[in-house]
Design an enzyme around this catalytic site. Structure first.
Site, short mmCIF file in Angstrom:
data_model
loop_
_atom_site.label_atom_id
_atom_site.label_comp_id
_atom_site.label_asym_id
_atom_site.label_seq_id
_atom_site.Cartn_x
_atom_site.Cartn_y
_atom_site.Cartn_z
N LYS A 138 1.32 -0.96 0.24
CA LYS A 138 -0.83 0.08 0.30
C LYS A 138 0.83 1.24 -0.06
O LYS A 138 2.06 0.76 -0.10
CB LYS A 138 -0.98 0.30 0.86
CG LYS A 138 -1.86 -1.28 1.51
CD LYS A 138 -2.45 -1.45 2.35
CE LYS A 138 -4.21 -2.80 2.30
NZ LYS A 138 -4.21 -2.56 3.74
N TYR A 192 -11.91 -2.59 -3.66
CA TYR A 192 -12.55 -3.04 -2.63
C TYR A 192 -14.23 -3.06 -1.91
O TYR A 192 -14.52 -3.25 -1.27
CB TYR A 192 -12.26 -1.90 -1.04
CG TYR A 192 -10.40 -2.26 -1.36
CD1 TYR A 192 -10.43 -3.43 0.29
CD2 TYR A 192 -9.41 -1.40 -0.72
CE1 TYR A 192 -9.04 -3.56 0.39
CE2 TYR A 192 -8.17 -1.40 -0.86
CZ TYR A 192 -8.32 -2.36 -0.32
OH TYR A 192 -7.10 -2.75 0.35
N PHE A 215 -15.67 2.87 7.02
CA PHE A 215 -14.52 3.12 6.86
C PHE A 215 -14.37 3.01 5.54
O PHE A 215 -13.10 3.63 5.48
CB PHE A 215 -13.47 2.49 7.91
CG PHE A 215 -13.65 0.72 7.68
CD1 PHE A 215 -12.81 -0.05 5.51
CD2 PHE A 215 -13.58 -0.11 8.15
CE1 PHE A 215 -12.49 -1.12 5.98
CE2 PHE A 215 -14.37 -1.55 7.44
CZ PHE A 215 -13.49 -2.01 6.58
N ARG A 220 -1.52 -14.67 3.67
CA ARG A 220 -2.13 -13.95 5.30
C ARG A 220 -1.40 -14.30 5.98
O ARG A 220 -1.62 -13.39 6.82
CB ARG A 220 -3.39 -14.89 4.77
CG ARG A 220 -4.10 -14.47 3.95
CD ARG A 220 -5.01 -13.08 3.79
NE ARG A 220 -5.86 -13.05 5.18
CZ ARG A 220 -6.34 -11.49 4.49
NH1 ARG A 220 -6.17 -10.67 3.71
NH2 ARG A 220 -7.34 -11.17 5.82
N THR A 271 -5.31 -8.27 10.72
CA THR A 271 -5.73 -6.69 9.52
C THR A 271 -5.14 -5.44 10.54
O THR A 271 -4.76 -5.15 10.06
CB THR A 271 -7.55 -7.14 9.61
OG1 THR A 271 -7.56 -7.96 9.18
CG2 THR A 271 -7.58 -5.69 8.92
N ARG A 276 2.84 -7.11 8.55
CA ARG A 276 1.92 -5.97 10.03
C ARG A 276 2.27 -6.19 11.46
O ARG A 276 2.78 -4.86 11.72
CB ARG A 276 0.38 -5.68 9.59
CG ARG A 276 0.37 -5.34 8.06
CD ARG A 276 -1.61 -6.44 8.04
NE ARG A 276 -2.14 -5.58 6.97
CZ ARG A 276 -3.60 -6.80 6.51
NH1 ARG A 276 -4.12 -7.38 7.56
NH2 ARG A 276 -4.04 -6.11 5.42
N ASN A 315 -1.90 -0.25 6.92
CA ASN A 315 -1.19 -1.42 7.36
C ASN A 315 -0.28 -1.70 6.48
O ASN A 315 -0.37 -2.99 6.80
CB ASN A 315 -2.46 -2.60 8.23
CG ASN A 315 -3.61 -3.05 7.35
OD1 ASN A 315 -3.18 -1.96 6.10
ND2 ASN A 315 -4.37 -3.37 7.17
N HIS A 319 -1.86 -5.44 1.42
CA HIS A 319 -2.49 -6.36 1.04
C HIS A 319 -2.46 -7.70 0.50
O HIS A 319 -1.53 -7.85 -0.32
CB HIS A 319 -4.00 -5.44 -0.02
CG HIS A 319 -4.86 -6.41 -0.57
ND1 HIS A 319 -6.07 -6.35 0.08
CD2 HIS A 319 -4.79 -7.33 -1.52
CE1 HIS A 319 -6.70 -7.60 -0.63
NE2 HIS A 319 -6.29 -8.31 -1.76
N GLU A 341 -8.90 -10.11 -8.26
CA GLU A 341 -7.78 -9.28 -7.71
C GLU A 341 -7.17 -9.59 -9.54
O GLU A 341 -6.43 -8.32 -9.73
CB GLU A 341 -7.28 -9.39 -6.77
CG GLU A 341 -8.20 -8.91 -5.40
CD GLU A 341 -8.18 -9.47 -3.99
OE1 GLU A 341 -9.02 -9.31 -3.12
OE2 GLU A 341 -6.95 -9.69 -4.07
P1 GDP Z 1 -7.14 -7.11 5.09
O1 GDP Z 1 -7.55 -8.03 4.16
O2 GDP Z 1 -6.64 -7.72 6.15
O3 GDP Z 1 -6.63 -6.31 4.40
O4 GDP Z 1 -8.68 -6.43 5.52
P2 GDP Z 1 -10.26 -6.14 4.88
O5 GDP Z 1 -10.52 -6.69 3.66
O6 GDP Z 1 -11.16 -6.77 6.38
O7 GDP Z 1 -10.14 -4.57 5.36
C1 GDP Z 1 -9.55 -4.22 4.00
C2 GDP Z 1 -8.72 -3.10 4.56
O8 GDP Z 1 -9.90 -2.43 4.93
C3 GDP Z 1 -7.79 -3.47 5.65
O9 GDP Z 1 -6.86 -3.75 6.04
C4 GDP Z 1 -7.92 -1.85 6.27
O10 GDP Z 1 -6.80 -1.27 5.65
C5 GDP Z 1 -9.12 -1.05 6.18
N1 GDP Z 1 -9.68 -1.79 7.40
C6 GDP Z 1 -10.12 -2.63 7.71
N2 GDP Z 1 -10.62 -2.83 8.89
C7 GDP Z 1 -10.93 -1.39 8.96
C8 GDP Z 1 -11.19 -0.22 10.20
O11 GDP Z 1 -11.88 -0.84 11.15
N3 GDP Z 1 -10.74 1.46 10.02
C9 GDP Z 1 -10.14 1.74 9.07
N4 GDP Z 1 -9.65 2.92 9.67
N5 GDP Z 1 -9.06 0.59 8.46
C10 GDP Z 1 -10.47 -0.69 8.43
MG MG Z 2 -9.25 -7.93 2.66
#
Ligand code: GDP
Ligand code: MG
Length: 148
Positions: free
Chosen positions: A9, A49, A57, A85, A91, A102, A112, A115, A126
Site C-alpha cells: 500500500k 474493495y 471506513f 496471509r 488486519t 503488519r 497497515n 494487502h 484480484e
Molecule cells: P485485510 O484483508 O486484512 O486487508 O482486511 P479487510 O479486507 O477486512 O479490510 C481491508 C482493509 O481495510 C484493511 O487492510 C484495512 O486497511 C482497512 N480496514 C479494515 N477494517 C478497518 C477499520 O475498522 N478501520 C479502518 N480505518 N480501516 C479498516
Molecule cells: Mg481483505
C-alpha cells in the site's frame, strides 16, 4: 500452482518497505509472477474493495489507497494464499504477531502497509483486475530445491 495477489500500500512504498517485503516472499520460496508500481484512481480502488463498500471506513480506505503509488504483485506457490496471509499478519497491526509484516512494520489498521488476497477465489478476481494481461510465465530453476 496457486497464485495470490499482494499489494504494498502507499504507506509501505513511502516508508521504503518495498525491497524488504519482496525479499520476505522471495526467501520463503514463492515465485514472483507479476510486478508493477502503479497509481490507481478512486474508481479502481472502489472496485478492488467492492466487498467493503458498506463499511464506515470505506471512503477513508479508498483515499488511503489512492494517496500514492502502490506495488501490485502476483506471487505463486503451494498454499500461497493462506501462507501469504500468515506472513502479512492480522488486519489490525495491534493484533498481528511479531514476525509478520503488519506485526513488525505497522501500528494502525488504516495504515497497515500491505494487502493479500483472502481466498483462492478472491486472488483470481484480484489478479484479473490488476493484471488483465495475466502473469509472466517462467519457472524458477530452484523449483526442485523448494518442492519435493
Ligand atoms: P485485510 O484483508 O486484512 O486487508 O482486511 P479487510 O479486507 O477486512 O479490510 C481491508 C482493509 O481495510 C484493511 O487492510 C484495512 O486497511 C482497512 N480496514 C479494515 N477494517 C478497518 C477499520 O475498522 N478501520 C479502518 N480505518 N480501516 C479498516
Ligand atoms: Mg481483505
Amino acid at each position: 500452482m496457486e497464485q495470490t495477489f499482494i499489494m504494498i500500500k502507499p504507506d509501505g512504498v513511502q516508508r521504503g518497505l518495498v525491497g524488504e517485503i519482496i525479499s520476505i516472499f522471495e526467501k520463503k520460496g514463492f515465485s514472483l509472477k507479476g510486478l508493477k508500481l502503479i497509481n490507481v484512481d478512486s474508481a479502481f480502488a472502489e472496485k478492488h474493495y467492492a466487498d467493503l463498500s458498506a463499511k464506515p471506513f470505506f471512503h477513508g480506505l479508498v483515499e488511503y489507497i489512492i494517496s500514492g503509488p502502490v506495488v501490485a504483485m502476483i506471487w505463486e506457490g503451494k498454499n500461497v494464499v493462506v501462507t501469504g496471509r500468515k506472513i502479512i499478519g492480522a488486519t489490525n497491526p495491534s493484533e498481528s504477531a511479531p514476525g509478520t509484516i503488519r506485526g513488525d512494520y505497522a501500528i494502525e489498521i488504516g495504515r497497515n502497509v500491505i494487502h493479500g488476497s483472502d481466498s483462492v477465489e478472491s486472488a483470481r478476481k484480484e489478479i484479473g483486475l490488476w493484471f488483465p494481461d495475466g502473469a509472466v510465465p517462467w519457472k524458477s530453476s530452484l523449483h526442485p530445491w523448494i518442492y519435493e
